[in-house]
Design a protein around this motif. Structure first.
Motif, short mmCIF file in Angstrom:
data_model
loop_
_atom_site.label_atom_id
_atom_site.label_comp_id
_atom_site.label_asym_id
_atom_site.label_seq_id
_atom_site.Cartn_x
_atom_site.Cartn_y
_atom_site.Cartn_z
N ARG A 186 0.83 -1.21 0.00
CA ARG A 186 0.00 0.00 0.00
C ARG A 186 0.86 1.27 0.00
O ARG A 186 0.46 2.30 -0.54
CB ARG A 186 -0.94 -0.02 1.20
CG ARG A 186 -2.00 -1.12 1.12
CD ARG A 186 -3.06 -0.94 2.17
NE ARG A 186 -3.75 0.35 1.99
CZ ARG A 186 -4.64 0.83 2.86
NH1 ARG A 186 -4.95 0.14 3.95
NH2 ARG A 186 -5.22 1.99 2.65
N THR A 191 -1.83 4.09 -1.56
CA THR A 191 -3.24 3.96 -1.15
C THR A 191 -3.43 4.12 0.35
O THR A 191 -4.44 3.67 0.89
CB THR A 191 -3.80 2.60 -1.60
OG1 THR A 191 -3.03 1.55 -0.99
CG2 THR A 191 -3.75 2.45 -3.11
N THR A 192 -2.47 4.72 1.04
CA THR A 192 -2.62 4.91 2.47
C THR A 192 -3.19 6.29 2.77
O THR A 192 -3.10 7.21 1.95
CB THR A 192 -1.26 4.79 3.20
OG1 THR A 192 -0.49 5.96 2.93
CG2 THR A 192 -0.50 3.57 2.71
N SER A 193 -3.78 6.42 3.95
CA SER A 193 -4.32 7.72 4.37
C SER A 193 -3.37 8.45 5.30
O SER A 193 -3.72 9.47 5.88
CB SER A 193 -5.67 7.51 5.07
OG SER A 193 -5.52 6.65 6.19
N PHE A 194 -2.16 7.92 5.45
CA PHE A 194 -1.14 8.51 6.32
C PHE A 194 -0.09 9.25 5.48
O PHE A 194 -0.07 9.15 4.25
CB PHE A 194 -0.45 7.42 7.15
CG PHE A 194 -1.33 6.78 8.18
CD1 PHE A 194 -1.33 7.23 9.49
CD2 PHE A 194 -2.18 5.74 7.84
CE1 PHE A 194 -2.13 6.64 10.45
CE2 PHE A 194 -2.99 5.15 8.78
CZ PHE A 194 -2.97 5.60 10.10
N ASP A 195 0.79 9.94 6.18
CA ASP A 195 1.93 10.57 5.51
C ASP A 195 3.02 9.52 5.34
O ASP A 195 4.08 9.55 6.00
CB ASP A 195 2.45 11.76 6.34
CG ASP A 195 1.44 12.88 6.41
OD1 ASP A 195 0.70 13.06 5.42
OD2 ASP A 195 1.38 13.56 7.46
N SER A 196 2.75 8.57 4.47
CA SER A 196 3.67 7.45 4.27
C SER A 196 4.95 7.90 3.59
O SER A 196 4.99 8.93 2.91
CB SER A 196 3.00 6.37 3.43
OG SER A 196 1.81 5.93 4.03
N TYR A 275 2.72 10.23 13.01
CA TYR A 275 1.65 9.45 13.64
C TYR A 275 2.21 8.57 14.76
O TYR A 275 1.62 8.46 15.84
CB TYR A 275 0.97 8.59 12.59
CG TYR A 275 -0.13 7.71 13.15
CD1 TYR A 275 -1.41 8.21 13.36
CD2 TYR A 275 0.13 6.38 13.50
CE1 TYR A 275 -2.42 7.40 13.88
CE2 TYR A 275 -0.87 5.57 14.02
CZ TYR A 275 -2.14 6.08 14.21
OH TYR A 275 -3.13 5.30 14.73
N GLU A 293 -6.43 0.21 9.57
CA GLU A 293 -5.92 1.05 8.49
C GLU A 293 -5.19 0.22 7.44
O GLU A 293 -5.30 0.47 6.24
CB GLU A 293 -4.98 2.12 9.05
CG GLU A 293 -5.63 3.08 10.03
CD GLU A 293 -6.62 4.01 9.32
OE1 GLU A 293 -6.53 4.13 8.09
OE2 GLU A 293 -7.45 4.60 10.03
#
Length: 497
Positions: A186, A191-196, A275, A293
């Protein structure tokens, strides 16, 4: 019980050749509780060093590998289930050996309740019983019942324990592998909702954030690798006892390194440092926060990874404490009742149940003080762990002192390596004492006698050990009257001449 040639009944002994190398390796791995351990420390380590958390996990591996080498070579000459207690006694004398044995026994007492509590909590969350997990009475009742059940498995037999552990490690590794693969997929798919952030080899640099941060991170690293020596505590019950248990301990540390680095890269890359820093105080529950998540409706996989990890470690952590107590009692360093071995199951039944009983009492009493007090008692573990690991490293060099100059291999693997490992752990021990002296560094942030609660707990446990040791010295002096071992160990065959 067996009869000797004279017709008298010989005392029961631990069952030889009960398990093989792979079983010992699995028990050593499970004793560290990989999923629980990495979940517990990844947030705090990221808060200290940011994306360089994998580097700290790698650096923490170094002293563990060096001490694992000491365990391997000492086990070659003395296959005693008391490990550190027996080896340090022979190399450095009964007083130091007794304190090493006491430290091992107390680590089990301090951590078993917490491990069982985590296993229960995550197990309930995995099956959707969140309200049960939040109910203190229900959770503690199930925790106590779980400790009793896992203790019963330890008593019934080492073979049964090994079979249970094999299942648990397969489940744990499978769950973690799925989590790592999905998380990294991901990240690269965006496709993540984090600050990857995409992983980088630079993350393996433990000095990326500076020396002070590395020191604090290493203190946490000691905890996540601790437990692999459970494989060596089973030395009297493992096939090829002179070499297999020691090899299992060494390989355990290597496999743990790979596991921790994989999960560390995946978590940091997926969630990002902001996070993880924000939720660093959640400890092992960081996986509970990330499960949904990363996995969506399959979040129960991650929850079960932590549950099976803590469940397996609940059982395996009892092994070193109970067998160390057995070894000490056989040498008359503890009351003789702890040396009792079940004639039917060939396990140390009395010492095993005593470890469980004291662990349950500790868990319930400390939990009544506060949940933070329970976490503080776990922090105190680092003092005891660093102490008896360092003792083992020094004992290896002392015991083999006449052979260290025979070859470069002997000097590096039996002398220099273990001593360097012991030195690193002693340094971490001193730093732990300095950090824990400040109450602000404890979970509760409160002051006990002007010091942090973890340090007070560590000091109290040490003082109790010293008082008990002195009392036993006068009540049962035979152990302290033994002459220190001066036998010259033979390195060629791994046994004494």
């Amino acid at each position: 019980m067996a009869e000797d040639r004279a017709g008298s009944v010989a005392p029961a002994s631990l069952k030889p050749d009960a398990i093989g190398f792979v079983d010992a390796l699995v028990i050593g791995l499970n004793a560290t509780s990989p999923a629980y351990s990495v979940a517990a420390v990844i947030g705090p380590i990221v808060a200290l060093v940011g994306v360089y958390a994998p580097g700290v996990l790698f650096a923490s591996f170094v002293p563990m590998l060096l001490i694992a080498s000491a365990f391997y070579y000492l086990n070659k000459v003395d296959q005693d289930c008391g490990t550190t207690f027996s080896w340090v006694t022979r190399a450095m004398g009964p007083w130091t050996g007794w304190l090493g044995g006491w430290a091992i026994a107390m680590t089990g007492v301090l951590v078993v309740g917490s491990l069982a509590d985590v296993a229960v909590s995550f197990g309930l969350l995995a099956v959707g019983l969140d309200s049960w997990a939040e109910n203190t009475f229900v959770r503690q009742l199930l925790t106590v019942l779980l400790i009793i059940v896992m203790t019963g498995l330890c008593v019934i037999g080492t073979e049964l324990s090994a079979k249970v552990q094999n299942v648990l490690i397969l489940a744990q590794v499978a769950f973690l592998l799925i989590f790592v693969v999905v998380a990294l997929y991901r990240v690269y798919a965006g496709t993540t909702s984090f600050d990857s952030v995409r992983p980088s080899v630079e993350w393996l640099n433990p000095f990326g954030k500076g020396g002070a941060a590395l020191t604090s991170g290493l203190l946490l690293g000691v905890f996540i690798y601790w437990g692999w020596e459970s494989a060596v505590n089973l030395t009297e019950e493992v096939e090829d006892s002179a070499s297999a248990p020691g090899k299992a301990g060494v390989w355990s540390t290597v496999i743990l390194l790979v596991t921790y680095l994989s999960v560390g890269f995946a978590v940091v890359a997926f969630a990002g440092t902001a996070y993880l820093v924000e939720n660093a105080g959640e400890e092992e529950f960081i996986f509970a926060l990330l499960a949904g998540e990363v996995m969506g409706n399959w979040d129960w996989i991650v929850l079960l990874a932590v549950a099976t990890s803590a469940l397996a470690s609940t059982q395996t952590t009892i092994i070193p404490a109970s067998r160390t107590a057995l070894s000490m009692a056989r040498r008359k360093a503890l009351p003789a009742t702890f040396a009792h071995i079940s004639p039917r199951f060939r396990t140390p039944d009395v010492s095993t149940w005593w470890v469980a009983a004291i662990a349950i009492a500790w868990y319930l009493v400390v939990s009544q003080i506060s949940e933070n007090a329970l976490f503080d008692s776990l922090t105190a573990l680092s003092l005891l762990i660093a102490f008896y690991y360092a003792l083992t490293g020094v004992a290896c060099a002392v015991y083999y002192r006449r052979h260290l100059t025979e070859s470069v291999r002997n000097f590096l693997l039996i002398g220099l390596g273990p001593v360097v490992g012991a030195g690193l752990l002693t340094w971490l021990l001193v730093r732990s004492v300095m950090d824990m002296s400040d109450p602000a560094n404890s979970y509760s942030g409160t002051s006990w006698f002007g010091l942090g609660p973890p340090l007070v707990i560590g000091i109290c446990i040490s003082l109790i050990g010293v008082v008990l040791m002195v009392a036993l010295r006068f009540l049962s002096p035979s152990f302290w009257d033994e002459r220190r071992s001066v036998v010259d160990p033979g390195l060629v065959h791994g046994k004494e001449p």
